[in-house]
Scaffold this motif. Structure first.
Motif, PDB file in Angstrom:
ATOM      1  N   TRP A  93       0.938  -1.179   0.021  1.00  0.00           N
ATOM      2  CA  TRP A  93       0.108   0.073  -0.241  1.00  0.00           C
ATOM      3  C   TRP A  93       0.894   1.252  -0.131  1.00  0.00           C
ATOM      4  O   TRP A  93       0.422   2.138  -0.723  1.00  0.00           O
ATOM      5  CB  TRP A  93      -0.751   0.165   1.205  1.00  0.00           C
ATOM      6  N   VAL A  94       1.788   1.081   0.832  1.00  0.00           N
ATOM      7  CA  VAL A  94       2.825   2.718   0.776  1.00  0.00           C
ATOM      8  C   VAL A  94       3.568   2.620  -0.407  1.00  0.00           C
ATOM      9  O   VAL A  94       3.649   3.766  -0.974  1.00  0.00           O
ATOM     10  CB  VAL A  94       3.958   2.159   2.002  1.00  0.00           C
ATOM     11  N   LYS A  95       4.151   1.549  -1.264  1.00  0.00           N
ATOM     12  CA  LYS A  95       4.530   1.716  -2.582  1.00  0.00           C
ATOM     13  C   LYS A  95       3.536   2.205  -3.394  1.00  0.00           C
ATOM     14  O   LYS A  95       3.880   2.920  -4.252  1.00  0.00           O
ATOM     15  CB  LYS A  95       5.173   0.312  -2.887  1.00  0.00           C
ATOM     16  N   ALA A  96       2.421   2.002  -3.327  1.00  0.00           N
ATOM     17  CA  ALA A  96       1.081   2.351  -4.064  1.00  0.00           C
ATOM     18  C   ALA A  96       0.807   3.640  -3.920  1.00  0.00           C
ATOM     19  O   ALA A  96       0.087   4.225  -4.603  1.00  0.00           O
ATOM     20  CB  ALA A  96       0.077   1.384  -4.247  1.00  0.00           C
ATOM     21  N   LYS A  97       1.172   4.240  -2.746  1.00  0.00           N
ATOM     22  CA  LYS A  97       0.745   5.705  -2.157  1.00  0.00           C
ATOM     23  C   LYS A  97      -0.768   5.338  -2.067  1.00  0.00           C
ATOM     24  O   LYS A  97      -1.516   6.447  -2.163  1.00  0.00           O
ATOM     25  CB  LYS A  97       1.006   6.294  -2.946  1.00  0.00           C
ATOM     26  N   LYS A  98      -1.382   4.379  -1.757  1.00  0.00           N
ATOM     27  CA  LYS A  98      -2.877   4.302  -1.499  1.00  0.00           C
ATOM     28  C   LYS A  98      -3.227   2.870  -0.455  1.00  0.00           C
ATOM     29  O   LYS A  98      -2.803   1.903  -0.492  1.00  0.00           O
ATOM     30  CB  LYS A  98      -3.442   3.772  -2.833  1.00  0.00           C
ATOM     31  N   CYS A  99      -4.134   3.368   0.389  1.00  0.00           N
ATOM     32  CA  CYS A  99      -4.677   2.555   1.685  1.00  0.00           C
ATOM     33  C   CYS A  99      -5.878   1.904   0.850  1.00  0.00           C
ATOM     34  O   CYS A  99      -6.722   2.354   0.928  1.00  0.00           O
ATOM     35  CB  CYS A  99      -5.001   3.134   3.036  1.00  0.00           C
ATOM     36  N   ARG A 100      -5.816   0.516   0.592  1.00  0.00           N
ATOM     37  CA  ARG A 100      -6.784  -0.048  -0.281  1.00  0.00           C
ATOM     38  C   ARG A 100      -7.769  -0.965   0.704  1.00  0.00           C
ATOM     39  O   ARG A 100      -8.255  -1.904   0.572  1.00  0.00           O
ATOM     40  CB  ARG A 100      -6.177  -1.007  -1.127  1.00  0.00           C
ATOM     41  N   THR A 101      -8.023  -0.073   1.873  1.00  0.00           N
ATOM     42  CA  THR A 101      -8.886  -0.702   2.740  1.00  0.00           C
ATOM     43  C   THR A 101     -10.417  -0.462   2.204  1.00  0.00           C
ATOM     44  O   THR A 101     -10.803   0.425   1.268  1.00  0.00           O
ATOM     45  CB  THR A 101      -9.020   0.198   4.194  1.00  0.00           C
TER      46      THR A 101
END
Length: 213
Positions: free
Chosen positions: A156-164
Motif C-alpha cells: 500500500w505504501v509503495k502504491a501510495k494508496k490504502c486499499r481498505t
C-alpha cells in the motif's frame, strides 16, 4: 465570582484519541499513558480543528548519527540497528486499533496511536507512513531503515494508496481522515528510507509487536 469557562480537550495520543468536553473524561484517556499528548481549548471548534491537524511535534529521537550503511538485511544474521520497527494490533477486525514504532538502537517507543475502530492493515500502513514522516524531519533520518512484518502495508505504501474497505462511520471518520492525510503525504513527499520486510520465521516477532497473539 467570575463564571468558570468551559474547556474542551484534545487527546492526540492516549487510550482513545478524540475531543472531550470535560477534563475527567480526557484525563482517563491520558493518565498513566506513556507518550500521551493532549491540550485544552476554549471552544469546541478550536478543539475539533486542532484534532484534525497534526499533533504537536515530539522532540527529535535520533540521538546519534547513524553508522555507515550495512549490507541488505537479508544477508545479515541479525537486524540492522539503525532502524525503526513498526507494528499494529487490533482487538477484532475491525476493532480497537493500535500501532507504534520502536527504535532498534535503544528499544525506545517513539510513537503510539490508538483508535476506537479500525483494521490491522490500516494500522500497519499508518505506522510505516508515520515513521517515514517523522524521519524526514530528522537531520539523518533518511539513513534509517523501517522494518514491517506486513507485505500488504508495504504494498500500500509503495502504491501510495490504502486499499481498505472499512466503511466510513462516526466511529471510523477520524481514522479515515488520517488515512487520507497519509496518502496525501506519500503523494507529495519523497524519501530515501529502505522499507524492509521483517522475517518473523527467522528472527521471531518484530520488536514493535504488542505481544497479544
Amino acid at each position: 465570582m467570575s463564571k468558570r469557562t468551559k474547556k474542551f480537550y484534545v487527546v492526540w495520543t492516549g487510550r482513545v484519541p478524540g475531543v472531550y468536553d470535560n477534563w475527567q473524561e480526557a484525563k482517563s484517556q491520558v493518565d498513566g499513558f506513556e507518550g500521551a499528548r493532549f491540550k485544552g481549548f476554549l471552544t469546541e471548534e478550536e478543539a475539533a480543528e486542532a484534532f484534525k491537524s497534526q499533533p504537536p511535534p515530539l522532540p527529535a529521537f535520533l540521538t546519534k548519527k547513524p553508522s555507515s550503511p550495512e549490507p541488505p538485511a537479508d544477508n545479515n544474521a541479525s537486524p540492522l540497528k539503525d532502524a525503526i520497527a513498526v507494528d499494529a494490533a487490533c482487538g477484532g477486525n475491525p476493532g480497537v486499533l493500535e500501532y507504534r514504532g520502536i527504535t532498534l538502537w535503544d528499544n525506545k517507543e517513539v510513537f503510539r496511536r490508538t483508535f476506537p475502530l479500525g483494521t490491522n492493515n490500516i494500522g500497519e500502513f499508518l505506522a510505516i507512513v508515520e515513521a517515514l514522516a517523522r524521519l524526514k524531519k530528522e537531520e539523518h533520518g533518511g539513513k534509517i531503515a523501517i522494518y514491517s512484518d506486513s507485505k500488504i502495508a508495504m504494498g500500500w505504501v509503495k502504491a501510495k494508496k490504502c486499499r481498505t474497505k472499512l466503511a466510513e462511520t462516526d466511529e471510523t471518520r477520524d481514522l479515515l481522515d488520517i488515512v487520507r492525510r497519509a496518502e496525501m503525504w506519500l503523494a507529495n513527499n519523497s524519501y530515501e528510507n529502505e522499507i524492509i520486510k521483517w522475517p518473523t520465521e527467522k528472527w521471531g516477532e518484530i520488536p514493535a509487536d504488542f505481544g497479544r497473539k
